[in-house]
Design an enzyme around this catalytic site. Structure first.
Site, PDB file in Angstrom:
ATOM      1  CD  GLU A 198      -4.216  -8.887   2.698  1.00  0.00           C
ATOM      2  OE1 GLU A 198      -3.244  -8.538   3.575  1.00  0.00           O
ATOM      3  OE2 GLU A 198      -4.170  -8.970   1.398  1.00  0.00           O
TER       4      GLU A 198
ATOM      5  N   GLY B 294       2.567  -2.849   8.311  1.00  0.00           N
ATOM      6  CA  GLY B 294       2.943  -3.127   9.703  1.00  0.00           C
ATOM      7  C   GLY B 294       4.385  -3.241   9.690  1.00  0.00           C
TER       8      GLY B 294
ATOM      9  CB  THR C 282      -0.788  -0.060   1.143  1.00  0.00           C
ATOM     10  OG1 THR C 282      -1.801  -0.988   1.173  1.00  0.00           O
ATOM     11  CG2 THR C 282      -1.794   1.009   1.592  1.00  0.00           C
TER      12      THR C 282
HETATM   13  C1  LIG Z   1     -11.090  -9.530  13.981  1.00  0.00           C
HETATM   14  C2  LIG Z   1     -10.035  -8.655  14.735  1.00  0.00           C
HETATM   15  C3  LIG Z   1      -9.089  -9.464  15.530  1.00  0.00           C
HETATM   16  C4  LIG Z   1      -7.973  -8.895  16.434  1.00  0.00           C
HETATM   17  C5  LIG Z   1      -6.970  -8.553  15.361  1.00  0.00           C
HETATM   18  C6  LIG Z   1      -5.827  -8.360  15.891  1.00  0.00           C
HETATM   19  C7  LIG Z   1      -5.155  -6.816  15.224  1.00  0.00           C
HETATM   20  C8  LIG Z   1      -5.818  -6.308  14.070  1.00  0.00           C
HETATM   21  C9  LIG Z   1      -4.857  -4.960  13.705  1.00  0.00           C
HETATM   22  C10 LIG Z   1      -3.895  -5.012  12.779  1.00  0.00           C
HETATM   23  C11 LIG Z   1      -3.330  -6.371  12.189  1.00  0.00           C
HETATM   24  C12 LIG Z   1      -4.201  -6.172  10.759  1.00  0.00           C
HETATM   25  C13 LIG Z   1      -3.443  -7.184   9.779  1.00  0.00           C
HETATM   26  C14 LIG Z   1      -3.036  -6.331   8.552  1.00  0.00           C
HETATM   27  C15 LIG Z   1      -2.533  -7.073   7.616  1.00  0.00           C
HETATM   28  C16 LIG Z   1      -2.900  -6.359   6.120  1.00  0.00           C
HETATM   29  C17 LIG Z   1      -1.899  -6.167   5.239  1.00  0.00           C
HETATM   30  C18 LIG Z   1      -2.506  -5.478   4.133  1.00  0.00           C
HETATM   31  O1  LIG Z   1      -3.525  -4.819   4.155  1.00  0.00           O
HETATM   32  S1  LIG Z   1      -1.591  -5.905   2.532  1.00  0.00           S
HETATM   33  C19 LIG Z   1      -2.421  -4.903   1.448  1.00  0.00           C
HETATM   34  C20 LIG Z   1      -3.628  -5.328   1.086  1.00  0.00           C
HETATM   35  N1  LIG Z   1      -4.330  -4.962  -0.143  1.00  0.00           N
HETATM   36  C21 LIG Z   1      -5.153  -5.297  -0.821  1.00  0.00           C
HETATM   37  O2  LIG Z   1      -5.853  -6.254  -0.337  1.00  0.00           O
HETATM   38  C22 LIG Z   1      -5.230  -4.531  -2.211  1.00  0.00           C
HETATM   39  C23 LIG Z   1      -7.035  -4.849  -2.605  1.00  0.00           C
HETATM   40  N2  LIG Z   1      -7.075  -4.570  -3.995  1.00  0.00           N
HETATM   41  C24 LIG Z   1      -6.958  -5.854  -5.032  1.00  0.00           C
HETATM   42  O3  LIG Z   1      -6.669  -6.908  -4.438  1.00  0.00           O
HETATM   43  C25 LIG Z   1      -7.345  -5.574  -6.409  1.00  0.00           C
HETATM   44  O4  LIG Z   1      -6.555  -4.153  -6.560  1.00  0.00           O
HETATM   45  C26 LIG Z   1      -8.527  -5.653  -6.726  1.00  0.00           C
HETATM   46  C27 LIG Z   1      -8.968  -7.164  -6.836  1.00  0.00           C
HETATM   47  C28 LIG Z   1      -9.408  -4.689  -6.003  1.00  0.00           C
HETATM   48  C29 LIG Z   1      -8.758  -5.338  -8.317  1.00  0.00           C
HETATM   49  O5  LIG Z   1      -7.839  -5.616  -9.024  1.00  0.00           O
HETATM   50  P1  LIG Z   1      -7.336  -5.639 -10.461  1.00  0.00           P
HETATM   51  O6  LIG Z   1      -7.951  -4.263 -10.896  1.00  0.00           O
HETATM   52  O7  LIG Z   1      -5.964  -6.059 -10.959  1.00  0.00           O
HETATM   53  O8  LIG Z   1      -8.594  -6.655 -11.005  1.00  0.00           O
HETATM   54  P2  LIG Z   1     -10.063  -6.517 -11.615  1.00  0.00           P
HETATM   55  O9  LIG Z   1      -9.834  -5.757 -12.913  1.00  0.00           O
HETATM   56  O10 LIG Z   1     -10.872  -6.172 -10.517  1.00  0.00           O
HETATM   57  O11 LIG Z   1     -10.328  -8.080 -12.051  1.00  0.00           O
HETATM   58  C30 LIG Z   1      -9.606  -8.590 -13.119  1.00  0.00           C
HETATM   59  C31 LIG Z   1      -9.635 -10.145 -12.754  1.00  0.00           C
HETATM   60  O12 LIG Z   1      -8.696 -10.500 -11.760  1.00  0.00           O
HETATM   61  C32 LIG Z   1      -9.376 -11.182 -10.700  1.00  0.00           C
HETATM   62  N3  LIG Z   1      -8.667 -11.157  -9.646  1.00  0.00           N
HETATM   63  C33 LIG Z   1      -8.783  -9.991  -9.072  1.00  0.00           C
HETATM   64  N4  LIG Z   1      -7.793 -10.295  -7.926  1.00  0.00           N
HETATM   65  C34 LIG Z   1      -7.690 -11.501  -7.850  1.00  0.00           C
HETATM   66  C35 LIG Z   1      -7.002 -12.461  -6.860  1.00  0.00           C
HETATM   67  N5  LIG Z   1      -6.306 -12.190  -5.842  1.00  0.00           N
HETATM   68  N6  LIG Z   1      -6.779 -13.712  -7.086  1.00  0.00           N
HETATM   69  C36 LIG Z   1      -7.268 -14.148  -8.176  1.00  0.00           C
HETATM   70  N7  LIG Z   1      -7.771 -13.327  -9.158  1.00  0.00           N
HETATM   71  C37 LIG Z   1      -8.124 -12.268  -8.816  1.00  0.00           C
HETATM   72  C38 LIG Z   1     -10.786 -10.684 -11.193  1.00  0.00           C
HETATM   73  O13 LIG Z   1     -11.613 -11.624 -10.221  1.00  0.00           O
HETATM   74  C39 LIG Z   1     -11.023 -10.406 -12.338  1.00  0.00           C
HETATM   75  O14 LIG Z   1     -11.374 -12.048 -12.809  1.00  0.00           O
HETATM   76  P3  LIG Z   1     -12.263 -11.955 -14.229  1.00  0.00           P
HETATM   77  O15 LIG Z   1     -11.821 -10.839 -15.231  1.00  0.00           O
HETATM   78  O16 LIG Z   1     -13.589 -11.492 -13.658  1.00  0.00           O
HETATM   79  O17 LIG Z   1     -12.414 -13.403 -14.764  1.00  0.00           O
HETATM   80  C1  LIG Z   2      -4.407  -1.720  10.450  1.00  0.00           C
HETATM   81  C2  LIG Z   2      -3.931  -1.463   9.217  1.00  0.00           C
HETATM   82  C3  LIG Z   2      -2.997  -2.499   8.699  1.00  0.00           C
HETATM   83  C4  LIG Z   2      -2.489  -2.434   7.397  1.00  0.00           C
HETATM   84  N1  LIG Z   2      -1.375  -3.191   7.155  1.00  0.00           N
HETATM   85  C5  LIG Z   2      -0.826  -3.186   5.897  1.00  0.00           C
HETATM   86  C6  LIG Z   2       0.523  -3.786   5.557  1.00  0.00           C
HETATM   87  O1  LIG Z   2       1.075  -4.709   6.281  1.00  0.00           O
HETATM   88  N2  LIG Z   2       0.719  -3.850   4.241  1.00  0.00           N
HETATM   89  C7  LIG Z   2       0.211  -3.074   3.286  1.00  0.00           C
HETATM   90  O2  LIG Z   2       0.601  -3.370   1.980  1.00  0.00           O
HETATM   91  N3  LIG Z   2      -0.915  -2.366   3.464  1.00  0.00           N
HETATM   92  C8  LIG Z   2      -1.556  -2.475   4.727  1.00  0.00           C
HETATM   93  N4  LIG Z   2      -2.630  -1.865   5.220  1.00  0.00           N
HETATM   94  C9  LIG Z   2      -3.345  -0.986   4.079  1.00  0.00           C
HETATM   95  C10 LIG Z   2      -4.524  -1.608   3.550  1.00  0.00           C
HETATM   96  O3  LIG Z   2      -4.310  -2.557   2.895  1.00  0.00           O
HETATM   97  C11 LIG Z   2      -5.395  -0.417   3.022  1.00  0.00           C
HETATM   98  O4  LIG Z   2      -5.842   0.625   3.625  1.00  0.00           O
HETATM   99  C12 LIG Z   2      -6.759  -1.139   2.209  1.00  0.00           C
HETATM  100  O5  LIG Z   2      -6.116  -1.854   0.948  1.00  0.00           O
HETATM  101  C13 LIG Z   2      -7.461  -0.062   1.377  1.00  0.00           C
HETATM  102  O6  LIG Z   2      -6.991   0.851   0.584  1.00  0.00           O
HETATM  103  P1  LIG Z   2      -6.867   2.349   1.026  1.00  0.00           P
HETATM  104  O7  LIG Z   2      -6.461   2.592   2.096  1.00  0.00           O
HETATM  105  O8  LIG Z   2      -6.320   2.808  -0.270  1.00  0.00           O
HETATM  106  O9  LIG Z   2      -8.512   2.618   0.760  1.00  0.00           O
HETATM  107  P2  LIG Z   2      -9.232   3.275  -0.711  1.00  0.00           P
HETATM  108  O10 LIG Z   2      -9.267   2.106  -1.497  1.00  0.00           O
HETATM  109  O11 LIG Z   2      -8.826   4.432  -0.746  1.00  0.00           O
HETATM  110  O12 LIG Z   2     -10.770   3.347  -0.165  1.00  0.00           O
HETATM  111  C14 LIG Z   2     -11.514   4.230   0.435  1.00  0.00           C
HETATM  112  C15 LIG Z   2     -12.703   4.212   0.093  1.00  0.00           C
HETATM  113  O13 LIG Z   2     -12.821   4.009  -1.497  1.00  0.00           O
HETATM  114  C16 LIG Z   2     -13.944   2.921  -1.730  1.00  0.00           C
HETATM  115  N5  LIG Z   2     -13.422   2.326  -3.198  1.00  0.00           N
HETATM  116  C17 LIG Z   2     -12.237   2.257  -3.524  1.00  0.00           C
HETATM  117  N6  LIG Z   2     -12.049   1.506  -4.663  1.00  0.00           N
HETATM  118  C18 LIG Z   2     -13.338   1.455  -5.113  1.00  0.00           C
HETATM  119  C19 LIG Z   2     -14.103   0.704  -6.143  1.00  0.00           C
HETATM  120  N7  LIG Z   2     -13.524   0.054  -6.925  1.00  0.00           N
HETATM  121  N8  LIG Z   2     -15.459   0.562  -5.973  1.00  0.00           N
HETATM  122  C20 LIG Z   2     -16.076   1.054  -4.882  1.00  0.00           C
HETATM  123  N9  LIG Z   2     -15.466   1.732  -3.724  1.00  0.00           N
HETATM  124  C21 LIG Z   2     -14.265   1.808  -3.856  1.00  0.00           C
HETATM  125  C22 LIG Z   2     -13.555   2.134  -0.558  1.00  0.00           C
HETATM  126  O14 LIG Z   2     -14.611   1.246  -0.503  1.00  0.00           O
HETATM  127  C23 LIG Z   2     -13.678   2.971   0.375  1.00  0.00           C
HETATM  128  O15 LIG Z   2     -14.947   3.204   0.895  1.00  0.00           O
HETATM  129  C24 LIG Z   2      -3.124  -1.862   6.424  1.00  0.00           C
HETATM  130  C25 LIG Z   2      -4.160  -0.989   6.927  1.00  0.00           C
HETATM  131  C26 LIG Z   2      -4.847  -0.972   8.045  1.00  0.00           C
HETATM  132  C27 LIG Z   2      -5.860  -0.086   8.506  1.00  0.00           C
END
Ligand SMILES: CCCCCCCC/C=C\CCCCCCCC(=O)SCCNC(=O)CCNC(=O)[C@H](O)C(C)(C)COP(=O)(O)OP(=O)(O)OC[C@H]1O[C@@H](n2cnc3c(N)ncnc32)[C@H](O)[C@@H]1OP(=O)(O)O
Ligand SMILES: Cc1cc2nc3c(=O)[nH]c(=O)nc-3n(C[C@H](O)[C@H](O)[C@H](O)COP(=O)(O)OP(=O)(O)OC[C@H]3O[C@@H](n4cnc5c(N)ncnc54)[C@H](O)[C@@H]3O)c2cc1C
Length: 572
Positions: free
Chosen positions: A335, A92, A53
Site C-alpha cells: 500500500e 492478494g 502492482t
Molecule cells: C501491522 C501488521 C498487522 C498484521 C497484518 C495482517 C497481515 C498483513 C499481511 C498482508 C496483508 C497486507 C495488506 C496488503 C494490501 C496492500 C495492497 C496494495 O499494496 S495495493 C497497491 C498499492 N500501491 C501503491 O500504494 C502505489 C504507491 N504509489 C503511488 O501511490 C504513486 O505512484 C505515488 C504517490 C508514489 C506517485 O504518484 P504520481 O507519480 O502520480 O504523483 P506525484 O508526481 O508524486 O505527485 C503529483 C501530485 O499528486 C499528488 N498525489 C499523489 N498521490 C495522491 C493520492 N493518492 N491522493 C491525492 N493526491 C495524490 C501529490 O501529492 C502531488 O500533488 P502536488 O503536485 O504536489 O500538488
Molecule cells: C504482503 C503484500 C501484499 C500486497 N498486496 C497487494 C495487492 O493486493 N494489490 C497490489 O496491487 N499490490 C500489492 N502489493 C504490492 C505492493 O503494493 C508493492 O510491493 C508496493 O507498492 C511497493 O512497490 P514495489 O514492490 O514495486 O517496490 P519498489 O517501488 O520497486 O521499491 C523498491 C525500493 O525502491 C525505492 N523507491 C522506489 N521509488 C522511489 C522514489 N520515487 N524515491 C525514492 N525511493 C524509491 C523504494 O523506497 C524501495 O526502497 C503487496 C505487497 C506485499 C508485500
C-alpha cells in the site's frame, strides 16, 4: 469468515477482497455499477482481488504497463499484458482465490493514453473456477509470512470487457470513445488513501497484540537474581525490560488514537469531496501516507523488540510474535512503500512551507509550521508538562522542514533542476517528514488524553503513558532538539530522569493497560500471552503437537543419519 477461509484453505485468502476490492467498488464505481457488483462483493457471491502492482512496477503507478484500449466498434476495452514486467504481481487472492479483479491499467482511447484507471475484469469461471479465456493466473510462491494468502500473478492476452466495466465514478469513456476528465486525476488513487488510513489501526492493533504478549509473559517469566539469595524476580521488574516494552505500549495507544483522527479526517474530507470540494485531498493524502509509513515502521521494529524481550520463547512460533512481525513488515511495503510514502508527505510539507513563506496562514496538521518561531527561546523547561513536550516536537519538526526546504532552495539557486535538488535533499526531507508525523502523533495523543471521556484515574494513567511516549521520543532523538538550542543538555537530562520515573509509574498498571486492548486468546494466538498465564503447560502441549513428534525416531534417521553415522564409525 475471511479468517476461516484463510486458515482452512491454507493457500487462499480473501483479505484483499474485503480491504481493497470491495472498497474500490464503493469508492470508484457509479451508482449503476454498484447495483451490479457491490452487493455481490458484500455477500461474497464473487471474490475479488485488487490488481494494480506489476512485476516491474509497484510504486510508480504512472509507469504501469497493462493496457486497456477502447474499441468503439464493439464498445469494449481490450485488457492486455504487453510485456513480462506488465504481469500483475503480488495482489492478494489473485493466485487461486479470486474470480474477479479490479485491474489498474493505462487507458487508451482514440490513440491517446489517459493514464491509470480501474477496470472490473472477471478472471475465473463462476461455474468451475477455471481461468477465463485469455487470462493466465498463478501464485507467486512462498513469502516471508502470510503464506495463508495466495498473492498471485495474472497475465491478460487481449481480454475483452464491456465499456461499462471501467469504474466510471470519476472519469468516463463515452460510447464513441470520448474521454471525460475527472475532477482530479488523483481520484483514481482514492482507495489507496483509504487503505493507508486503515493501516494505522492495523499497526496499532499489531503493536497492542505484541505488547500484550510481551507484558503478560514478562509477569510470568522469572529469571536471575536481582538481590543475592532473593527469589528470581518477574523480568518486568528489570528497568531495561520496562524500557523495551513500555514505549511500545505507549506507541500502541498513540497509534490507536491517531487512527481515530485518521478515520474522522477521511470521513469528513471524502464527504466534502462527494460535494465537489477537493480542497482537503492533498492534506488527506499527505497525512495518510505519512501516518501509514511512520506507524507501520515503528510497529515492525516494536514487535521485534517485544520478540527479543521474550528470550528464546519469543523466537518460537508458539509466541505468535514472528507471525506478527511478518505481518507488520508486509505493511511497511504494501500500500505504498514506506520511503516513497514519507516522501509524498515531505512534498506536501515543502509546498506548505513555501506558502507560509509567502505569507499564507497554514491550517490543519501543518498549522504549527507558520506558528513556530525560528529562533529558539532556550531556558529551563518543565519536561513533565505535556504542553512543553508537544511544543518541543513541533519546534523540532518546523526546524527540520525549514532546513530541508531551504537546503533544496539553495541547491536550485546553484543551478540544479528542481528534481535533482529534490533527490539530493531527499534524506533530509524524509527526516523532516518523519519529525512532522511524530509531532502530529504526540500532539494528537496529548489532546486525546486531555479530552477523552474517562474516569480521572484512567486519565492520569493515560497522561503518564503520553508523557512516557513523548519523553522516549525526545531522548531517542535528542540531537534534533539540541541542534538549535531549543532544548539544553539539562532539559535532556531532565527528560531522561522523568522517563525513568514514568517507567516506574506505569509498571503497576502495565497488565491492566494491555488487558484493556481486550484481545481474546483466539486473536492473540500466543502461548506466551495467554490470559490465564499458564504458559509452561501450554508451551509443552504446543511443542508435542509439532509434526516432527509424530514418530519417536524420524524417518530422516534411517534415510540420512544412520548411514552417515555408520560410515563415520567404520572409519574409526
Ligand atoms: C501491522 C501488521 C498487522 C498484521 C497484518 C495482517 C497481515 C498483513 C499481511 C498482508 C496483508 C497486507 C495488506 C496488503 C494490501 C496492500 C495492497 C496494495 O499494496 S495495493 C497497491 C498499492 N500501491 C501503491 O500504494 C502505489 C504507491 N504509489 C503511488 O501511490 C504513486 O505512484 C505515488 C504517490 C508514489 C506517485 O504518484 P504520481 O507519480 O502520480 O504523483 P506525484 O508526481 O508524486 O505527485 C503529483 C501530485 O499528486 C499528488 N498525489 C499523489 N498521490 C495522491 C493520492 N493518492 N491522493 C491525492 N493526491 C495524490 C501529490 O501529492 C502531488 O500533488 P502536488 O503536485 O504536489 O500538488
Ligand atoms: C504482503 C503484500 C501484499 C500486497 N498486496 C497487494 C495487492 O493486493 N494489490 C497490489 O496491487 N499490490 C500489492 N502489493 C504490492 C505492493 O503494493 C508493492 O510491493 C508496493 O507498492 C511497493 O512497490 P514495489 O514492490 O514495486 O517496490 P519498489 O517501488 O520497486 O521499491 C523498491 C525500493 O525502491 C525505492 N523507491 C522506489 N521509488 C522511489 C522514489 N520515487 N524515491 C525514492 N525511493 C524509491 C523504494 O523506497 C524501495 O526502497 C503487496 C505487497 C506485499 C508485500
Amino acid at each position: 469468515m475471511a479468517a476461516a477461509l484463510q486458515t482452512l484453505g491454507g493457500g487462499i485468502g480473501i483479505t484483499l477482497h474485503w480491504i481493497a476490492f470491495t472498497p474500490t467498488i464503493e469508492q470508484q464505481a457509479t451508482e449503476e455499477q454498484k447495483k451490479k457488483w457491490l452487493k455481490l462483493a458484500q455477500d461474497v457471491a464473487i471474490v475479488g482481488a485488487y490488481a494494480q502492482t506489476e512485476m516491474g512496477h509497484g510504486t510508480f503507478v504512472r509507469g504501469l504497463e497493462t493496457t486497456a484500449t477502447y474499441d468503439p466498434s464493439t464498445q469494449e476495452f481490450v485488457i492486455n499484458s504487453p510485456t513480462l514486467t506488465s504481469t500483475k504481481w503480488w495482489p492478494g487472492g489473485l493466485g487461486k482465490t479470486a474470480n474477479h479483479a479490479t485491474v489498474m491499467a493505462q487507458l487508451y482511447t482514440r490513440g491517446k493514453c489517459y493514464g491509470p484507471h480501474n477496470f472490473m475484469v472477471q478472471i475465473r469461471s463462476l461455474e468451475n473456477h477455471q481461468p477465463c479465456p485469455g487470462v493466465t493466473l498463478g501464485d507467486i510462491g512462498p513469502k516471508m509470512e502470510s503464506n495463508g494468502n495466495d498473492n498471485g500473478f495474472a497475465r491478460f492476452d487481449h481480454v475483452r470487457i464491456p465499456r461499462e466495466n471501467m469504474l466510471m465514478k470519476f472519469a468516463r469513456v463515452e460510447a464513441d470513445g470520448t474521454y471525460v476528465q475527472p475532477p482530479s486525476s488523483k481520484l483514481a488513487y482514492s482507495n489507496m488513501v483509504y487503505l493507508r488510513g486503515t493501516f494505522v489501526m492495523s499497526a496499532a492493533q499489531a503493536l497492542a497484540s505484541a505488547t500484550t504478549i510481551a507484558v503478560r509473559y514478562s509477569c510470568v517469566r522469572r529469571q536471575s537474581e536481582m538481590k543475592p539469595g532473593e527469589p528470581e524476580p518477574q523480568i518486568l521488574e528489570y528497568q531495561t525490560q520496562q524500557y523495551k516494552l513500555f514505549p511500545q505500549l505507549a506507541a500502541a495507544y498513540a497509534f490507536w488514537f491517531a487512527s481515530w483522527f485518521m478515520t474522522q479526517q477521511h470521513g469528513s474530507i471524502t464527504g466534502s469531496m462527494e460535494k465537489g470540494d477537493m480542497s482537503g485531498l492533498a492534506e488527506l493524502h499527505a497525512l495518510s501516507a505519512g501516518l501509514k509509513s511512520y506507524t507501520t515502521a515503528v510497529t515492525a521494529r516494536g514487535i521485534d523488540v517485544c520478540r527479543m524481550a521474550c528470550g528464546g520463547h519469543g523466537y518460537s512460533h508458539a509466541s505468535g510474535l514472528p507471525a506478527l512481525f511478518g505481518g507488520a513488515a508486509a505493511l511497511c511495503t504494501a500500500e505504498g512503500e514506506n520511503t516513497v510514502m514519507m516522501l509524498q508527505t515531505a512534498r506536501y510539507l515543502v509546498k506548505c512551507f513555501a506558502q507560509s513563506q509567502a505569507g499564507k496562514r497554514l491550517t490543519g496538521t501543518v498549522a504549527y509550521l507558520s506558528a513556530v518561531q525560528p529562533s529558539p527561546v532556550a531556558g529551563n523547561r518543565n519536561m513533565s508538562d505535556l504542553g512543553t513536550l508537544v511544543a518541543a516536537f513541533q519546534h523540532r519538526a518546523a526546524r527540520m522542514v525549514r532546513h530541508a526546504a531551504m537546503q533544496m532552495q539553495g541547491e536550485m539557486q546553484k543551478g540544479k533542476a528542481r528534481e535533482d535538488a529534490w533527490n539530493s535533499c531527499s534524506v533530509l526531507l524524509i527526516k523532516a517528514a518523519e519529525a512532522h508525523v511524530h509531532s502530529f502523533v504526540v500532539r494528537n495523543f496529548a489532546e486525546t488524553v486531555q479530552t477523552v471521556e474517562v474516569d480521572e484515574s484512567v486519565r492520569a494513567v493515560l497522561t503518564s503513558l503520553c508523557q512516557l511516549y513523548s519523553l522516549y521520543g525526545i531522548t531517542e532523538h535528542a540531537g534534533d532538539f539540541l541542534k538549535d538550542g531549543y532544548l539544553t543538555g539539562r532539559d535532556i537530562d531532565a527528560a531522561s530522569s522523568h522517563l525513568s520515573a514514568m517507567l516506574a509509574r506505569v509498571r503497576p498498571d502495565a497488565v491492566a493497560l494491555v488487558d484493556a486492548f481486550d484481545l481474546h486468546d483466539k486473536i492473540l494466538r500466543s502461548v506466551l500471552g495467554r490470559y490465564d498465564g499458564r504458559v509452561y503447560e501450554h508451551l509443552y502441549e504446543w511443542a508435542k503437537k509439532s509434526p516432527l513428534n509424530k514418530s519417536e525416531v524420524h524417518e530422516s534417521y534411517y534415510k540420512y543419519l544412520q548411514p552417515f553415522l555408520k560410515s563415520n564409525r567404520a572409519k574409526l
